[in-house]
Design a protein around this motif. Structure first.
Motif, PDB file in Angstrom:
ATOM      1  N   LEU A  92       0.798  -1.184  -0.064  1.00  0.00           N
ATOM      2  CA  LEU A  92      -0.086  -0.063   0.000  1.00  0.00           C
ATOM      3  C   LEU A  92       0.887   1.024   0.025  1.00  0.00           C
ATOM      4  O   LEU A  92       1.600   1.451   1.021  1.00  0.00           O
ATOM      5  N   ASP A  93       0.797   2.085  -1.067  1.00  0.00           N
ATOM      6  CA  ASP A  93       1.412   3.294  -1.159  1.00  0.00           C
ATOM      7  C   ASP A  93       0.807   4.305  -0.256  1.00  0.00           C
ATOM      8  O   ASP A  93       0.298   5.421  -0.982  1.00  0.00           O
ATOM      9  N   ALA A  94       0.910   4.178   1.086  1.00  0.00           N
ATOM     10  CA  ALA A  94       0.378   5.447   1.948  1.00  0.00           C
ATOM     11  C   ALA A  94       0.839   5.103   3.207  1.00  0.00           C
ATOM     12  O   ALA A  94       1.309   4.255   3.619  1.00  0.00           O
ATOM     13  N   ASP A  95       0.850   6.275   3.858  1.00  0.00           N
ATOM     14  CA  ASP A  95       1.250   6.306   5.256  1.00  0.00           C
ATOM     15  C   ASP A  95       0.154   5.559   6.247  1.00  0.00           C
ATOM     16  O   ASP A  95      -1.056   5.898   6.251  1.00  0.00           O
ATOM     17  N   PRO A  96       0.857   4.627   6.859  1.00  0.00           N
ATOM     18  CA  PRO A  96      -0.330   3.556   7.600  1.00  0.00           C
ATOM     19  C   PRO A  96      -1.077   4.547   8.635  1.00  0.00           C
ATOM     20  O   PRO A  96      -2.311   4.240   8.839  1.00  0.00           O
ATOM     21  N   GLY A  97      -0.445   5.705   9.089  1.00  0.00           N
ATOM     22  CA  GLY A  97      -1.290   6.787   9.822  1.00  0.00           C
ATOM     23  C   GLY A  97      -2.619   7.222   9.073  1.00  0.00           C
ATOM     24  O   GLY A  97      -3.505   7.643  10.025  1.00  0.00           O
ATOM     25  N   GLU A  98      -2.676   7.300   7.849  1.00  0.00           N
ATOM     26  CA  GLU A  98      -3.669   7.827   7.138  1.00  0.00           C
ATOM     27  C   GLU A  98      -4.969   6.607   6.826  1.00  0.00           C
ATOM     28  O   GLU A  98      -5.931   6.992   6.506  1.00  0.00           O
ATOM     29  N   LEU A  99      -4.644   5.488   7.241  1.00  0.00           N
ATOM     30  CA  LEU A  99      -5.653   4.415   6.933  1.00  0.00           C
ATOM     31  C   LEU A  99      -6.148   4.042   8.428  1.00  0.00           C
ATOM     32  O   LEU A  99      -5.394   3.928   9.388  1.00  0.00           O
ATOM     33  N   GLU A 100      -7.483   3.691   8.172  1.00  0.00           N
ATOM     34  CA  GLU A 100      -8.442   3.290   9.253  1.00  0.00           C
ATOM     35  C   GLU A 100      -8.261   1.916   9.669  1.00  0.00           C
ATOM     36  O   GLU A 100      -8.138   1.375  10.898  1.00  0.00           O
ATOM     37  N   ALA A 101      -8.034   1.224   8.737  1.00  0.00           N
ATOM     38  CA  ALA A 101      -8.273  -0.448   8.969  1.00  0.00           C
ATOM     39  C   ALA A 101      -7.830  -1.021   7.577  1.00  0.00           C
ATOM     40  O   ALA A 101      -8.113  -0.414   6.394  1.00  0.00           O
ATOM     41  N   VAL A 102      -7.482  -2.208   7.605  1.00  0.00           N
ATOM     42  CA  VAL A 102      -7.360  -3.298   6.480  1.00  0.00           C
ATOM     43  C   VAL A 102      -8.135  -4.412   6.917  1.00  0.00           C
ATOM     44  O   VAL A 102      -7.664  -4.953   7.949  1.00  0.00           O
TER      45      VAL A 102
END
Length: 497
Positions: A92-102
């Motif tokens: 995933l090309d995103a900062d993990p802090g931007e993501l709520e869940a997987v």
């Protein structure tokens, strides 16, 4: 509905208007992002499929919209027996802090449940959620009852595995029989069982919802009419239903002529797998019938009845003796169970009458026309169907069970498992099965009346106590949970072929 997901109406279904399932979902800004485009690449081989998806899209995005999140999903599907195994790799090309869940969700129907297993070294939480009756959890074909879900800690790289195994649907010809209940109780929630009514073979839609017919006593199911049984077998074959036969008997108890043997020969030719209770019985059955060449044969012991005996083990001995009009004694022998042609009750009556012991008594509760000697030490009752509590209360006043069986003709006696369950000593004939089931702790007398009399004349309380301890120790090896696991493994093997 249109995601690249496993699909099989009635088994692998997705919610039409509900959350996406069967594919990883990335949650960001309250939106669900999924690998929704055609695969960037794929590779197919027998029983395997490997796909690579580039980018993650919003669920409601149109085909012309650019990916909402760049990255990739690499999935390797394979079939392992009856299990679908999927290895997932997410970048995933995103900062993990931007993501709520997987997450990933696997729904299943109430009438076709699946077992789901998640595996990952990545931090995660696996849960099962009841969604029965929720409008959003409906597939095109019906309602979805529950959802297995894994939530993974957001990261740039995530690896995990999910495995889905449809629960077996077993129709048993002895459903709710004590044997069947004890066998399947430890497997509750891991497969579905129901009664195989004789009319099952005339209902194609019900047959289509059956994976295995667990046959016990063929004569109980379709009678002994060969043509009727052959039609039943043809219907099972046409529906793809596997036949697993626990062969309790070598031939029917009450149909012992050519008709009964022909019936068993027919089912021997039809069965995909046969469960034998002993190695001796297995050899007897193989010598008697021509089984399918590809049939699986397994020796799985008969479970003991400790859980039934324990319910009544605390009833005072004196109370039961009073009910039966028995005087207290040092040792009491017993003959229990239903009458059988191979069971020589008269031999026991005559041998006991000939012994010179005043400290022994004999209680026979399976009398069926035998001549009872005029002997105050002997109490003999006509054979009749006894409720469970009556049967096990009577075992409380017996110190050793006598087994006067001929050396052939039967494949098992359930009374041997009563001895194990109740921890009773056993005095056995030379029937090889008894030695295999009851072990070296059983007291062997031979086969003749004279040999049994000699055995009784020399019997000591110490002999009986040692035999009882040895036989009680067999409970661990005949416990229903482990026998249930062996049975389930066989059912799985048969259905995976």
């Amino acid at each position: 509905e249109y995601l690249a997901a496993p699909r099989s109406p009635g088994l692998f279904e997705s919610a039409v208007a509900g959350p996406p399932s069967w594919v990883p979902v990335v949650h960001r800004d309250g939106k669900a992002l999924v690998p929704g485009r055609l695969p960037h690449s794929f590779r197919h081989a027998p029983g395997q499929l490997e796909t690579l998806h580039a980018g993650f899209d919003e669920v409601a995005a149109g085909p012309q919209a650019p990916p909402a999140l760049s990255g990739r999903r690499h999935a390797r599907y394979r079939v392992d027996g009856r299990t679908l195994v999927v290895d997932e790799e997410l970048e995933l090309d995103a900062d993990p802090g931007e993501l709520e869940a997987v997450s990933l969700q696997i729904p299943s129907r109430a009438d076709r449940p699946v077992d789901v297993r998640f595996e990952s070294e990545h931090p995660h939480l696996a849960t099962r959620i009841d969604v029965d009756g929720l409008a959003e959890w409906r597939s095109f074909w019906g309602e979805l009852a529950c959802v297995d879900q894994i939530d993974l800690e957001p990261a740039r790289s995530i690896r995990f595995r999910w495995c889905v195994t449809p629960q077996l649907r077993v129709a048993s010809t002895a459903h709710e029989h004590p044997y069947d209940d004890a066998l399947y109780a430890p497997l509750a929630g891991r497969l579905r069982t129901r009664l195989a009514t004789p009319g099952l073979v005339e209902r194609p839609r019900r047959l289509a919802r059956t994976d295995v017919l667990h046959m016990h006593w063929p004569e109980w199911w379709q009678g002994v009419d060969i043509d009727r049984n052959r039609r039943a077998i043809d219907a099972l074959r046409a529906a793809g239903v596997k036949i697993v036969w626990t062969q309790h008997n070598l031939r029917p108890h009450r149909s012992r002529g050519a008709e009964g043997e022909a019936l068993y020969a027919l089912w021997a030719e039809a069965a995909d797998a046969i469960i034998h209770h002993t190695e001796w019985g297995r050899q007897q059955a193989l010598a008697a019938y021509a089984y399918r060449g590809d049939a699986l044969h397994r020796t799985i012991a008969h479970g003991n009845w400790a859980h039934r005996a324990a319910l009544h083990s605390l009833v005072p001995r004196e109370e039961v003796e009073g009910e039966l009009g028995l005087a207290p004694c040092s040792l009491r022998l017993g003959v229990v169970g239903a009458p059988r042609a191979e069971k020589d009750v008269q031999l026991v009556l005559d041998a006991f009458h000939a012994c010179g012991r005043d400290d022994l008594q004999l209680l026979v509760v399976s009398l069926d026309g035998e001549t009872v000697p005029d002997d105050p030490r002997i109490t003999a009752l006509p054979a009749q169907f006894e409720r469970e509590h009556v049967y096990y209360r009577r075992l409380n006043v017996i110190d050793a069970i006598v087994y006067p069986f001929a050396a052939s003709g039967m494949l098992m006696t359930g009374t041997a498992l009563d001895a194990i369950g109740a921890g009773k000593a056993a005095i056995i004939s030379d029937w090889p099965l008894l030695r295999e089931v009851l072990g070296g702790g059983a007291i062997a007398y031979g086969s003749t009346r004279e040999e049994l009399t000699a055995c009784l004349d020399s019997l000591t309380p110490e002999d009986v106590a040692a035999s009882a301890d040895s036989i009680a120790a067999l409970r661990e090896g005949t416990a229903w949970p482990q026998l249930a696991e062996a049975t389930l493994a066989l059912l799985e093997e048969v259905c995976a072929r």
